[in-house]
Design a protein around this motif. Sequence first.
Motif, PDB file in Angstrom:
ATOM      1  N   LEU A 233      21.467  70.104  54.018  1.00 44.37           N
ATOM      2  CA  LEU A 233      22.650  69.984  52.776  1.00 44.37           C
ATOM      3  C   LEU A 233      23.149  68.556  52.711  1.00 44.37           C
ATOM      4  N   ILE A 234      23.381  68.111  53.929  1.00 45.09           N
ATOM      5  CA  ILE A 234      23.611  66.534  54.178  1.00 45.09           C
ATOM      6  C   ILE A 234      22.574  65.630  53.690  1.00 45.09           C
ATOM      7  N   PHE A 235      21.492  65.857  53.925  1.00 47.22           N
ATOM      8  CA  PHE A 235      20.419  65.329  53.709  1.00 47.22           C
ATOM      9  C   PHE A 235      19.830  65.157  52.307  1.00 47.22           C
ATOM     10  N   VAL A 236      20.117  66.260  51.462  1.00 49.28           N
ATOM     11  CA  VAL A 236      19.967  66.189  50.055  1.00 49.28           C
ATOM     12  C   VAL A 236      20.992  65.450  49.388  1.00 49.28           C
ATOM     13  N   VAL A 237      22.340  65.701  49.866  1.00 48.39           N
ATOM     14  CA  VAL A 237      23.569  64.769  49.043  1.00 48.39           C
ATOM     15  C   VAL A 237      23.359  63.431  49.433  1.00 48.39           C
ATOM     16  N   CYS A 238      22.990  63.000  50.826  1.00 52.99           N
ATOM     17  CA  CYS A 238      22.649  61.649  50.978  1.00 52.99           C
ATOM     18  C   CYS A 238      21.543  60.955  50.260  1.00 52.99           C
ATOM     19  N   THR A 239      20.496  61.855  50.037  1.00 52.22           N
ATOM     20  CA  THR A 239      19.108  61.314  49.273  1.00 52.22           C
ATOM     21  C   THR A 239      19.475  61.212  47.918  1.00 52.22           C
ATOM     22  N   ASN A 240      20.135  62.066  47.133  1.00 55.58           N
ATOM     23  CA  ASN A 240      20.596  62.250  45.705  1.00 55.58           C
ATOM     24  C   ASN A 240      21.579  60.722  45.544  1.00 55.58           C
ATOM     25  N   ALA A 241      22.502  60.650  46.639  1.00 58.83           N
ATOM     26  CA  ALA A 241      23.472  59.477  46.417  1.00 58.83           C
ATOM     27  C   ALA A 241      22.429  58.194  46.546  1.00 58.83           C
ATOM     28  N   TYR A 242      21.703  58.143  47.595  1.00 59.49           N
ATOM     29  CA  TYR A 242      21.164  56.858  47.696  1.00 59.49           C
ATOM     30  C   TYR A 242      20.121  56.792  46.407  1.00 59.49           C
ATOM     31  N   THR A 243      19.366  57.764  45.860  1.00 58.51           N
ATOM     32  CA  THR A 243      18.555  57.474  44.836  1.00 58.51           C
ATOM     33  C   THR A 243      19.317  56.868  43.633  1.00 58.51           C
ATOM     34  N   ARG A 244      20.379  57.467  43.252  1.00 65.66           N
ATOM     35  CA  ARG A 244      21.103  57.192  42.239  1.00 65.66           C
ATOM     36  C   ARG A 244      21.608  55.651  42.362  1.00 65.66           C
ATOM     37  N   ILE A 245      22.023  55.242  43.561  1.00 62.53           N
ATOM     38  CA  ILE A 245      22.578  53.883  43.856  1.00 62.53           C
ATOM     39  C   ILE A 245      21.199  53.122  43.709  1.00 62.53           C
ATOM     40  N   HIS A 246      20.254  53.382  44.341  1.00 62.55           N
ATOM     41  CA  HIS A 246      18.671  52.392  44.413  1.00 62.55           C
ATOM     42  C   HIS A 246      18.274  52.434  43.139  1.00 62.55           C
ATOM     43  N   VAL A 247      18.236  53.688  42.020  1.00 61.10           N
ATOM     44  CA  VAL A 247      17.679  53.636  40.940  1.00 61.10           C
ATOM     45  C   VAL A 247      18.598  52.506  39.930  1.00 61.10           C
ATOM     46  N   GLY A 248      19.976  52.946  39.919  1.00 63.53           N
ATOM     47  CA  GLY A 248      21.091  51.987  39.218  1.00 63.53           C
ATOM     48  C   GLY A 248      20.736  50.669  39.263  1.00 63.53           C
ATOM     49  N   GLN A 249      20.615  50.134  40.562  1.00 63.23           N
ATOM     50  CA  GLN A 249      20.509  48.715  40.923  1.00 63.23           C
ATOM     51  C   GLN A 249      18.990  48.240  40.478  1.00 63.23           C
ATOM     52  N   ARG A 250      18.248  48.991  40.613  1.00 66.46           N
ATOM     53  CA  ARG A 250      16.903  48.283  40.112  1.00 66.46           C
ATOM     54  C   ARG A 250      16.876  48.322  38.725  1.00 66.46           C
ATOM     55  N   ARG A 251      17.586  49.372  37.846  1.00 63.61           N
ATOM     56  CA  ARG A 251      17.580  49.252  36.361  1.00 63.61           C
ATOM     57  C   ARG A 251      18.700  47.850  36.081  1.00 63.61           C
ATOM     58  N   SER A 252      19.536  47.618  36.635  1.00 62.60           N
ATOM     59  CA  SER A 252      20.289  46.450  36.538  1.00 62.60           C
ATOM     60  C   SER A 252      19.533  45.453  36.730  1.00 62.60           C
ATOM     61  N   HIS A 253      18.831  45.302  37.692  1.00 64.26           N
ATOM     62  CA  HIS A 253      17.867  44.103  38.079  1.00 64.26           C
ATOM     63  C   HIS A 253      17.064  43.746  36.908  1.00 64.26           C
ATOM     64  N   GLU A 254      16.215  45.076  36.399  1.00 64.39           N
ATOM     65  CA  GLU A 254      15.227  44.940  35.267  1.00 64.39           C
ATOM     66  C   GLU A 254      15.809  44.411  34.085  1.00 64.39           C
ATOM     67  N   ARG A 255      17.083  44.620  33.951  1.00 64.89           N
ATOM     68  CA  ARG A 255      17.726  44.174  32.540  1.00 64.89           C
ATOM     69  C   ARG A 255      18.083  42.840  32.420  1.00 64.89           C
ATOM     70  N   ALA A 256      18.446  42.181  33.878  1.00 65.23           N
ATOM     71  CA  ALA A 256      18.904  40.744  33.742  1.00 65.23           C
ATOM     72  C   ALA A 256      17.937  39.735  33.068  1.00 65.23           C
ATOM     73  N   PRO A 257      16.755  39.748  33.225  1.00 65.83           N
ATOM     74  CA  PRO A 257      15.954  38.602  32.601  1.00 65.83           C
ATOM     75  C   PRO A 257      16.021  38.836  30.958  1.00 65.83           C
ATOM     76  N   LEU A 258      16.387  39.945  30.402  1.00 68.69           N
ATOM     77  CA  LEU A 258      16.393  40.223  28.957  1.00 68.69           C
ATOM     78  C   LEU A 258      17.726  39.469  28.395  1.00 68.69           C
ATOM     79  N   VAL A 259      18.778  39.390  29.192  1.00 71.83           N
ATOM     80  CA  VAL A 259      20.116  39.018  28.864  1.00 71.83           C
ATOM     81  C   VAL A 259      19.949  37.418  28.824  1.00 71.83           C
TER      82      VAL A 259
END
Length: 633
Positions: A605-631
């Motif tokens: 349960l702890i692994f799943v919670v940490c994995t989901n949290a890490y995935t959301r944070i990492h994916v969110g940062q990656r998407r933000s990084h991908e949008r930056a050149p367009l701006v």
Amino acid sequence: MVSKGGLVEFNDFTSIVCPSGMFVSKSNLSYNDWINSSCSLDVTVLRLQCKACERGTYSLQRGRMEGLRIVNGFACLSCPHGAECLPTIKSKANHWGYLIDDSPPALNFTLCPDSYCLSGTQNPDGYNSCYGKREGWMCGRCAPGYSETLFSIDCKRSEDCNDNWFWLVFLALILIMASFLVFKPPIVTFAAKHVFWFENCVTKKTESVMDETESLASLRVEGNESTFLLSTEEIENEKLQAVGYLEIIFYFYQISNLLLTSTSIEQLLKAKVIIPVQGFFNFQERYLVHQICPFSGLTPETKQAFEVAPVFGTLGAIYFIYVLHYVLCKISRSATPNVGRYLGATMETMLLGYIKIANVSLSLIRCVPVGSKSRWFYNGTIVCYQWWQSVLIAFDVVVVIPFIFVLAWGAIKLHRGKVSARHFLLACVFPLPFLILWLLQSSGVCGIQRQHAQSTEYTEALKAVLLAPFREPEAEKSGALYWESIFIVRRFILVFLYCFITDSTLRLLCMAVVCVLALLHHAKMEPFRNNHANIAETISLLGLVILSNINLYKSFYANSKEDISNDWMPIFQVLDWIEIILLGFLPAVFTLVVLFTSISLITRLIFVVCTNAYTRIHVGQRRSHERAPLVGD
């Protein structure tokens, strides 16, 4: 004592009486003291003593003298088995003494139920002693104003018999047992799948060629709730395997309960888990609740009869669960429950509860000769045979004994399609009439023909319990589809020996021989389809052989007239530890499995919670990084 007397006379109006168990010894050392030729004195030297009988002998008489004449008739008798004769006679623990002759008064001793009788006191009027508030022949009943308690030997004040909470505990326990037999939760498969859940994650991670985001997503999928579910195939596979292992486990703990002596039980009471486990597999709450008095007026015979209440209560609970299941299905408008599952649980309850029914029915007719009368072992104030004992003798003749043969023959008939599920269940309830009917069918007497039954879901449910774990007939080798009846035969023989052989050493010797023969028979036949089950049963039967020999050894020294020296005490401690290991192995394994499963699931349960949290944070940062050149553009 007269040391230097002159003329000393005792007439018949003078009597000397010794304490009970002591005889009179007279020493006359009188002499003539010569003073001179014309004068001599007669000197009286007289010694009268009360002496006890020699070691290993006893007497209930009192030595007596009338004047200086010893009254004859005093006799020292050999100390009977079950008594101690130092200096006067008293009963050993678990023994009861009674008069068998008046001239001279002689005693015999018989066994009491475990712990009912204590070691007697050193006085002739109290060679017997009872535990607590027990009294009467063989300490079989409670004193006036006291009532028997369930699952213990204690007596409780009648006005204090108001433990109504017991019924809630009793209902909860039989519902747990019934639910366990009906649904057979796949505990082993569930634990095996979820304790080692991380293996799939590690394997997939090392073999993966996906990018980082996809890898994290795959790990998240592994952690979602769908992986907690077991497939139908996995559940059914464990249920088929569980029947054989369940029979092995129940048999081991039911028979081990018969093999333990009172001394070993006292030692094993220190193990708080082993004894409740034995109680669970014997359909009893004996070691789960103690000194319970739910109502006053409980007698020894009703107390014995209550021992079978958990078996019949479990049968009732099975169909209570079915009715509840049926009503819920009707309310939710879903498919009605499968009756076959409940028929299978009924059959398993009958098989596993047979030892308890046989034990109680035989115990209630167990009578021992006490003096000139035959008395009921568990309450010596009852002279055999009462009307209810006659009913139980008929029950044993009509049901308990024929059930063995019906089960063996019925299993073969069920396999060949010669009997329906309803017919077979009725034969299990009324064994003797159906056994006679089958004999007539097989011989063709009176034109009775053999029946052919179609296979139904009910028949298949019974086959899953009776036949599925065992080998079918092969070309080179006969099958073992009748093996459930072998389990029943072993149980009946051991229960019969347990109930009717009074001497504990002889009883354990006979039971040890039966356990060895059972081991050899199993090793030759190997009845289970699954070879792992055959190995497990071999280990189980070997454990029973060891237990029987350990308790035979203990019983031999407990019944010997010689005191056990301190040099032997370490051996008894080692034997106690062997018993604890044999009986506590499965509870320990189960406890460890539950512990590791709980830790593994919490970690997951702890692994799943940490994995989901890490995935959301990492994916969110990656998407933000991908949008930056367009701006910037």
